[in-house]
Design an enzyme around this catalytic site. Sequence first.
Site, PDB file in Angstrom:
ATOM      1  N   LEU A  59       2.419  23.590  42.548  1.00  0.00           N
ATOM      2  CA  LEU A  59       1.031  23.997  42.815  1.00  0.00           C
ATOM      3  C   LEU A  59       0.678  25.271  42.064  1.00  0.00           C
ATOM      4  O   LEU A  59      -0.258  25.310  41.291  1.00  0.00           O
ATOM      5  CB  LEU A  59       0.812  24.219  44.312  1.00  0.00           C
ATOM      6  CG  LEU A  59       0.631  22.999  45.198  1.00  0.00           C
ATOM      7  CD1 LEU A  59       0.250  23.450  46.604  1.00  0.00           C
ATOM      8  CD2 LEU A  59      -0.426  22.061  44.651  1.00  0.00           C
ATOM      9  N   THR A  60       1.439  26.319  42.336  1.00  0.00           N
ATOM     10  CA  THR A  60       1.189  27.582  41.647  1.00  0.00           C
ATOM     11  C   THR A  60       2.505  28.297  41.400  1.00  0.00           C
ATOM     12  O   THR A  60       3.521  27.961  41.992  1.00  0.00           O
ATOM     13  CB  THR A  60       0.309  28.548  42.469  1.00  0.00           C
ATOM     14  OG1 THR A  60       0.955  28.781  43.725  1.00  0.00           O
ATOM     15  CG2 THR A  60      -1.076  28.005  42.686  1.00  0.00           C
ATOM     16  N   GLY A  62       3.564  32.272  41.272  1.00  0.00           N
ATOM     17  CA  GLY A  62       3.211  33.685  41.328  1.00  0.00           C
ATOM     18  C   GLY A  62       4.265  34.508  40.618  1.00  0.00           C
ATOM     19  O   GLY A  62       5.160  33.971  39.971  1.00  0.00           O
ATOM     20  N   ALA A  65       7.201  33.900  43.474  1.00  0.00           N
ATOM     21  CA  ALA A  65       7.567  32.620  44.079  1.00  0.00           C
ATOM     22  C   ALA A  65       6.959  31.438  43.341  1.00  0.00           C
ATOM     23  O   ALA A  65       5.901  31.532  42.728  1.00  0.00           O
ATOM     24  CB  ALA A  65       7.128  32.593  45.544  1.00  0.00           C
ATOM     25  N   ASP A 204      -2.570  41.354  50.423  1.00  0.00           N
ATOM     26  CA  ASP A 204      -3.124  40.728  49.213  1.00  0.00           C
ATOM     27  C   ASP A 204      -4.300  39.836  49.611  1.00  0.00           C
ATOM     28  O   ASP A 204      -4.345  38.649  49.308  1.00  0.00           O
ATOM     29  CB  ASP A 204      -2.043  39.911  48.501  1.00  0.00           C
ATOM     30  CG  ASP A 204      -2.509  39.387  47.148  1.00  0.00           C
ATOM     31  OD1 ASP A 204      -3.465  39.966  46.583  1.00  0.00           O
ATOM     32  OD2 ASP A 204      -1.933  38.401  46.666  1.00  0.00           O
TER      33      ASP A 204
END
Lengths: 323, 194
Positions: A59-60, A62, A65, A204
């Site tokens: 998905l993503t 960072g 992670a 965040d």
Amino acid sequence: MPPEPTTDNPSTTSTSTSPSEQLLQEQQQEQQQQPQPQTHTHHTLPPPFTHTPTPLIPLTQGAEALVYRTTFLTPSTPAILKYRPPKPYRHPTLDRRLTKARLLAEARVLVRCRREGVAVPAVLGGDWEAGWLCLEFVAGETVRRVLDWWVEREGWRVKGKEGEGEGEEGEGEGEERDEAMLDLMRKIGRAVGKLHTTGVVHGDLTTSNIMLRPSSPSPPTSTSPNASPNVDEEEEDVSAYLAGTIVLIDFGLAAQSLRQTQEEDRAVDLYVLERAFAATHPTAERLFGEVLRAYGESYPGAKASLRRLEGVRLRGRKRSMLG
Amino acid sequence: MVHVRTYRLPHYEQYPVHVALFRDVSNAAFLRKQLLEANEDFDYAFLDASMIISLTHLLSASFMAVHRSLTNSLKARTPHSELVFRLHPNNNIGESYRKFGISDTTTALIAVKLSLSQDITAETVAAHLGEAVQGESVQIGDDGHELTNWTDANKVNETYKTPNLLGKNGHASDNTNLEHAQAVILGLMTIKGS
């Protein structure tokens, strides 16, 4: 809380991954309609995710992670896998300790929030030594995308009005739409307030880390003035869409705030969110006032945090002037 | 005939989890004794059904038992004792057995067998449990809700130190409440002892 969208799944049991595959295929299709995330560097996931027959969809990614979408515990339970890969530039022992401490901190904060009734993803499982954490999948979209959608929609609405010259009627409709949006803003304010009430600060708090989990499963997709012949019906769609639950996600930088620094930490959360709103669009910035208003009424110390926000804003400006 | 339901955990599909449910069990003391004597034929997780709130709750402990067994990170002596241990929010194995394991007075029993080797199948488990357990086998449906017919909400809340988490009446009939309770409890199990 609205029910999670259920998948038709007659056999939770026995053989094969077919229900989960089906589920994830649907998810993949969904994914393909959206802009694909940037390319991912290849990492070896820890067992059992190394050679799993269960689909894992990136998905993503960072700074810390890797985030995958998958299923966990039952083939009909969508989940998020968060993996913190080892950092080759750190000493292995230190690396393991930091990874463990950060994952555990995130999990602890999430469990605490969940216990206190703050809408956050549930912790489903994890292995600190191996560096992964499994979380409840939150359906819906980020508030960032909702704001983008809203801004775009505002744009055609204004144009449409100019073209047709519909004066007063158009304004009335606009107010209704605004009301649904303002209500969403108030929900965000209250959600952040509730988080802060538990003594947790997010760390965040951007609009990408706030999800709108819809009560009705599918969002209205028509952003063109000709798409919906029935305006009333569409109004209802919009209200239903915006009527979901606010869920805060990504607690990777969250912390249990100390009493001495609590006001400051909370104000910084609000400041970060304010900047995120401002970065979207001037209209969105205007909406943020409503977030703060609802926040201010959400718990006894909120007003003090708002006062502190004034200071953080000034300091923020000063810093950027100097920088 | 003993009904055994087999679940496959996502990511550990090749290690199925066999679950059988019994009511009106009359030889709980005998079964517990086999565990205490570490009788190899009785390598099961025998759980008191009053402490299980949902299928997912049970599968969560099962997943961690399989996972820790396969990654050589068991805290308990065997995969099945690890399963019992994983259910408890604290790091005490004896306490885990006292709360979640079979007791001499258990009448509603959940027997779990992790299929960590190929020769363990639903059939072999059913055959052995049919001889070993004196009680009425209850068929478990796809969603496993039969597993929760004996849930004791007060006992669960007390063990997880979560007052009023799981609904009253000894059994969570309210789905929203159960989902919430399950979310908190899975979280507590995950962060246990660390």
